[in-house]
Design a protein around this motif. Structure first.
Motif, PDB file in Angstrom:
ATOM      1  N   VAL A   8      -6.427 -19.647   0.307  1.00  0.00           N
ATOM      2  CA  VAL A   8      -5.268 -19.175   0.249  1.00  0.00           C
ATOM      3  C   VAL A   8      -5.138 -18.780  -0.253  1.00  0.00           C
ATOM      4  O   VAL A   8      -3.231 -19.346  -0.484  1.00  0.00           O
ATOM      5  CB  VAL A   8      -4.788 -21.085   0.968  1.00  0.00           C
ATOM      6  N   PRO A   9      -5.080 -17.556  -1.135  1.00  0.00           N
ATOM      7  CA  PRO A   9      -4.366 -17.651  -1.898  1.00  0.00           C
ATOM      8  C   PRO A   9      -2.963 -16.143  -1.851  1.00  0.00           C
ATOM      9  O   PRO A   9      -3.062 -15.811  -0.216  1.00  0.00           O
ATOM     10  CB  PRO A   9      -5.001 -16.258  -3.153  1.00  0.00           C
ATOM     11  N   PRO A  10      -1.903 -16.094  -2.201  1.00  0.00           N
ATOM     12  CA  PRO A  10      -0.583 -15.958  -1.832  1.00  0.00           C
ATOM     13  C   PRO A  10      -0.840 -13.929  -1.655  1.00  0.00           C
ATOM     14  O   PRO A  10      -2.183 -13.667  -2.467  1.00  0.00           O
ATOM     15  CB  PRO A  10       0.303 -16.227  -2.786  1.00  0.00           C
ATOM     16  N   PRO A  11      -0.203 -13.445  -0.754  1.00  0.00           N
ATOM     17  CA  PRO A  11      -0.838 -11.846  -0.398  1.00  0.00           C
ATOM     18  C   PRO A  11      -0.425 -11.465  -1.831  1.00  0.00           C
ATOM     19  O   PRO A  11       0.235 -12.085  -2.925  1.00  0.00           O
ATOM     20  CB  PRO A  11       0.249 -11.337   0.346  1.00  0.00           C
ATOM     21  N   ASP A  12      -1.051 -10.497  -2.470  1.00  0.00           N
ATOM     22  CA  ASP A  12      -1.318 -10.154  -3.669  1.00  0.00           C
ATOM     23  C   ASP A  12      -0.867  -8.671  -3.548  1.00  0.00           C
ATOM     24  O   ASP A  12      -2.002  -7.652  -3.050  1.00  0.00           O
ATOM     25  CB  ASP A  12      -2.251 -10.312  -4.713  1.00  0.00           C
ATOM     26  N   ARG A  13      -0.236  -7.636  -5.068  1.00  0.00           N
ATOM     27  CA  ARG A  13       0.063  -6.592  -4.614  1.00  0.00           C
ATOM     28  C   ARG A  13      -0.244  -6.065  -6.771  1.00  0.00           C
ATOM     29  O   ARG A  13       0.523  -6.257  -7.253  1.00  0.00           O
ATOM     30  CB  ARG A  13       0.942  -5.662  -4.246  1.00  0.00           C
ATOM     31  N   LEU A  14      -1.118  -5.127  -7.038  1.00  0.00           N
ATOM     32  CA  LEU A  14      -1.489  -4.656  -8.317  1.00  0.00           C
ATOM     33  C   LEU A  14      -0.659  -3.206  -8.073  1.00  0.00           C
ATOM     34  O   LEU A  14      -0.617  -2.462  -7.963  1.00  0.00           O
ATOM     35  CB  LEU A  14      -2.700  -4.570  -8.687  1.00  0.00           C
ATOM     36  N   ARG A  15       0.588  -3.772  -8.697  1.00  0.00           N
ATOM     37  CA  ARG A  15       1.017  -2.375 -10.169  1.00  0.00           C
ATOM     38  C   ARG A  15       1.008  -1.916 -10.255  1.00  0.00           C
ATOM     39  O   ARG A  15       0.696  -2.174 -11.492  1.00  0.00           O
ATOM     40  CB  ARG A  15       2.722  -3.089 -10.406  1.00  0.00           C
ATOM     41  N   LEU A  16       0.660  -0.413 -10.686  1.00  0.00           N
ATOM     42  CA  LEU A  16       0.015   0.176 -11.442  1.00  0.00           C
ATOM     43  C   LEU A  16       0.828   1.099 -12.368  1.00  0.00           C
ATOM     44  O   LEU A  16       2.438   0.880 -12.463  1.00  0.00           O
ATOM     45  CB  LEU A  16      -1.098   1.408 -10.663  1.00  0.00           C
ATOM     46  N   ARG A  17       0.669   1.383 -12.917  1.00  0.00           N
ATOM     47  CA  ARG A  17       1.540   1.900 -14.358  1.00  0.00           C
ATOM     48  C   ARG A  17       0.757   3.739 -14.415  1.00  0.00           C
ATOM     49  O   ARG A  17      -0.595   3.963 -14.508  1.00  0.00           O
ATOM     50  CB  ARG A  17       1.413   1.504 -15.941  1.00  0.00           C
ATOM     51  N   GLY A  18       1.730   4.483 -15.421  1.00  0.00           N
ATOM     52  CA  GLY A  18       1.360   5.582 -16.159  1.00  0.00           C
ATOM     53  C   GLY A  18       0.719   6.813 -14.962  1.00  0.00           C
ATOM     54  O   GLY A  18       0.063   7.462 -15.525  1.00  0.00           O
ATOM     55  N   LEU A  19       0.822   6.996 -13.755  1.00  0.00           N
ATOM     56  CA  LEU A  19       0.847   7.576 -12.693  1.00  0.00           C
ATOM     57  C   LEU A  19       1.794   8.970 -12.724  1.00  0.00           C
ATOM     58  O   LEU A  19       3.033   8.506 -13.377  1.00  0.00           O
ATOM     59  CB  LEU A  19       0.399   7.113 -11.412  1.00  0.00           C
ATOM     60  N   ASP A  20       1.774  10.136 -11.779  1.00  0.00           N
ATOM     61  CA  ASP A  20       2.428  10.898 -11.830  1.00  0.00           C
ATOM     62  C   ASP A  20       3.531  10.704 -10.467  1.00  0.00           C
ATOM     63  O   ASP A  20       2.874   9.905  -9.010  1.00  0.00           O
ATOM     64  CB  ASP A  20       2.416  12.055 -11.510  1.00  0.00           C
TER      65      ASP A  20
END
Ligand code: DGJ
Length: 734
Positions: free
Chosen positions: A666-678
């Motif tokens: 039952v993991p919480p919703p998860d989002r991976l914030r990226l970096r360095g993109l345009d």
């Protein structure tokens, strides 16, 4: 001009809009350090940041803003940068400013590895002469600021200009004072098979030291030290990185004074060090690299990665794509012969691998690690026709051939030891400690360096060898230079290191087309000094994907991916016994110089197909993996998952990896914030086929501000992803 001298206030200002270092000649002619860090206006004076005169300072405050070269006699009781014993035995110095020279470019350091420029416009250097008139010591402080990097390098040249003998006891490459705390220290420590684990803690009054007295930088501590403001993270906050371009005994140390100022110094370890300067003689310290940023730890890594990849690594292979290799070690260890190797090579070529590397065991009578180091002649029992036909057959299969060697060592059971027992390091009359049944050769003796150059060159010239893994498997336990007089034994460790560098220099110059990889039982000498000769290093003997997360995460603070050897090995893993999916092993190893370390004859057809796809994938994106901008997203420390990414130079391509260590229900919703993109670009986000999911289109701004959804289930099957699972996404713009 990025270095300016103001005559009226006698200030020297190194500036490039990315950082500033301001020094001033004080009224008593000592060289004060007024500021280091944030970029300042070069037109202004900062004289008010320091006192007029330092003499007798300790009577007034205990931790004044510092001197550029703090030494005994300044009334400053903190850790010194320089301790030199004069002919009268005193260590008190009165270092007064004499002269300075500002020049375009960056001179090399004699006999030592250092960063460099390819055009004088890339950097500006100032050499500042300070003199102690009583002892005859001249200190030439050399500072270089790079054109477009938030980096200053620093070293010292010490010259005896008088009639008497001087003894250098401490000569740190860099010492800087930061007037206002608090700071936290981030360092990278570990052991064999778990190198460079990050550790971070607030500095307290007193000293905190990292270092090595092993004759090599060692698995235990990296020769670097980061000072960060509390709360600084990958993208925010002020910090310094200090890194030493050296491979032997070192000290990186921070001291908080009674009023909260911090001094950070880095250089040769003073313990056991004593270097005699006869009249006219000169001593040069290794180079320290100082990076500053207020853009977080990631910006410090960016600065070091760029410098080390582009202006420390050198030679033919600096910018070339590094081949995907298979190393024989974990596949067959010592148990091979010509026929077996050819079978292995055939199975290797079939996978699409580009370089076949024969590891330990091809020379002398080396059936185990109990013998033959030093006898660099082919073992005809195993390879009756020698290396040349083997290399030719490997080449005929479409791969190049590489070889392991460990030049700096000797086995007591070897012809070399029988002929030259005195070449092994040890104190006459005392027992020598054996470690891995081997001893270290005394490279402070020029004849040993000459011998090794000839012996290794014979091997490298004897066959078509395109790659060398140069190993070094033990540290020095009984330091003693066989050709040094008793009063010069304090020079031994550094002279040994200079001998090792000379050997590296000669062989890499004689064989410029060979790709050299340094190794020391894994990452026991993975340091900036070695990178000047070998553009890549074997990061760790631990090839387990999960262990590698922390090791590679830690190493990536200082070292670019193009320098970090990372291989897929068999399961159960040989170091920890863990079983991880093949896809996960590759997903971790992609973020480095990719290869395999297993017996390709023993893998199943399914694995063979998967490996072919992995290699094709890596080759397709190799340039981004090896030369892109690496960004750390989620740390393995204290978490169940890790994420990192690499972005191509034009931000048109990025590769993102997320590795789950342990799955939770039952993991919480998860989002991976990226970096360095345009932020203005739209990216096609495609999961790497081997690891499941459909492609979507997303804006760079969204991917950075909101993130990439991390579903806990595998989309095609709906099954939980499970422990040790990995996902990779390829991001491309149209
Ligand atoms: C230590 C290295 O790190 C290994 O990869 C392997 O080359 C062995 N030495 C061989 O002795």
């Amino acid at each position: 001009m990025p270095i300016t001298w103001q005559d009226a206030t006698r200030e020297l200002h190194l500036h490039n809009g990315r950082l500033s270092l301001v020094l001033a000649v004080l009224e008593n002619d000592w060289l004060g350090q007024l500021h280091v860090g944030a970029p300042l206006d070069p037109a202004a004076s900062y004289r008010h940041l320091g006192p007029a005169d330092f003499r007798g300072f300790s009577n007034r405050v205990d931790d004044p803003i510092g001197l550029a070269v703090p030494a005994p006699g300044s009334g400053d009781f903190r850790i010194p940068a320089l301790v030199v014993e004069g002919p009268d035995g005193a260590t008190v110095l009165d270092l007064v400013y004499e002269d300075h020279r500002i020049m375009a470019g960056k001179p090399a350091l004699e006999g030592l590895p250092s960063t460099y420029v390819e055009a004088p416009s890339e950097a500006t250097t100032v050499e500042i002469d300070l003199a102690d008139r009583i002892s005859g010591l001249r200190v030439t402080l050399s500072l270089t600021i790079f054109e477009d990097r938030p980096i200053i390098t620093r070293s010292m040249r010490l010259t005896s200009t008088g009639d008497g003998r001087l003894v250098i006891r401490t000569a740190m490459s860099s010492s800087i004072d930061l007037p206002d705390g608090p700071w936290e220290l981030l360092g990278f420590s570990g052991a064999w098979a778990r190198e460079r684990h990050p550790h971070r803690a607030p500095l307290q009054p007193g000293r905190r030291s990292l270092g090595s007295l092993r004759g090599a930088t060692g698995h235990q501590q990296d020769p670097s030290l980061f000072l960060l403001r509390p709360g600084a993270d990958e993208v925010h906050g002020e910090g310094f990185a200090f890194s030493l371009v050296y491979s032997g005994n070192f000290l990186a140390e921070a001291e908080v004074g009674p009023r909260g100022s911090t001094r950070a110094r880095i250089g040769l370890h003073p313990d056991g060090f004593a270097w005699t300067l006869e009249p006219g003689a000169t001593f040069t310290t290794p180079e320290a690299v100082i990076a500053w940023s207020d853009g977080g730890i990631g910006a410090l890594s960016d600065a070091l990665h760029g410098l080390y990849r582009e202006r420390l690594a050198r030679g033919t292979w600096r910018d070339r794509p590094r081949p995907v290799l298979l190393n024989s070690w974990e596949g067959v260890y010592f148990d091979f012969d010509h026929r077996r190797l050819l079978e292995m090579a055939r199975a290797t070529a079939d996978l699409g691998i580009e370089l076949f590397v024969l590891d330990d065991g091809w020379f002398g009578e080396r059936d185990s690690d109990t013998s033959s180091l030093g006898d660099w002649v082919v073992d005809r029992r195993k390879l009756p026709d020698g290396l040349a036909p083997l290399a030719a057959e490997v080449e005929a299969m479409g791969m190049s051939f590489g070889l392991w060697i460990e030049p700096e060592m000797v086995s007591p059971r070897s012809r070399l030891f029988a002929e030259h027992p005195d070449w092994a390091i040890g104190v006459p009359g005392r027992p020598r400690t054996e470690s891995r049944q081997q001893l270290v050769l005394d490279l402070s003796r020029p004849e040993v360096v000459d011998h090794l150059e000839a012996a290794v060159a014979d091997v490298l010239g004897s066959a078509s060898i395109r790659y060398v893994k140069w190993d070094m498997n033990r540290n020095i336990t009984e330091p003693y230079g066989g050709s040094l007089s008793p009063e010069r034994q304090g020079e031994f460790f550094h002279r040994h290191m200079l001998g090792a560098y000379e050997l590296w220099r000669r062989l890499t110059t004689r064989f410029p087309e060979i790709l050299f990889e340094s190794c020391a039982g894994g990452g026991g000498r993975f340091d900036p000094g070695m990178l000047a000769y070998a553009p890549q290093a074997w990061t760790s003997d631990d090839t387990d994907a999960i262990e590698r997360l922390t090791i590679q995460w830690g190493a990536s603070h200082v070292y670019p991916l193009s320098s970090m050897g990372a291989h897929v090995s068999a399961v159960p893993n040989h170091q920890v016994g863990r079983v991880t999916p093949l896809g996960t092993r590759a997903a971790v190893a992609f973020f480095g110089v990719f290869g395999y370390e297993l017996d390709p004859r023993t893998i199943s057809d399914g694995e063979r197909t998967e490996i072919r796809a992995q290699i094709a994938f890596y080759r397709e994106h190799r340039d981004v993996f090896q030369r892109g901008r690496f960004l750390r997203l989620r740390s393995p420390l204290g978490r169940d998952d890790v994420a990192w990414m690499v972005v191509g130079p034009d931000r048109r391509t990025a590769l993102v990896a997320h590795i789950r260590i342990l799955a939770r229900p039952v993991p919480p919703p998860d989002r991976l914030r990226l970096r360095g993109l345009d932020p203005d670009a739209t990216y096609r986000v495609e999961p790497w086929p081997g690891l499941g999911g459909d492609a979507v289109r997303r804006g760079g701004d969204l991917l950075m501000a909101v993130g990439l959804g991390l579903e806990p289930e595998d989309p095609p099957t709906g099954a939980p992803r499970g422990d040790f699972s990995a996902r990779i996404w390829v991001l491309t713009t149209d």
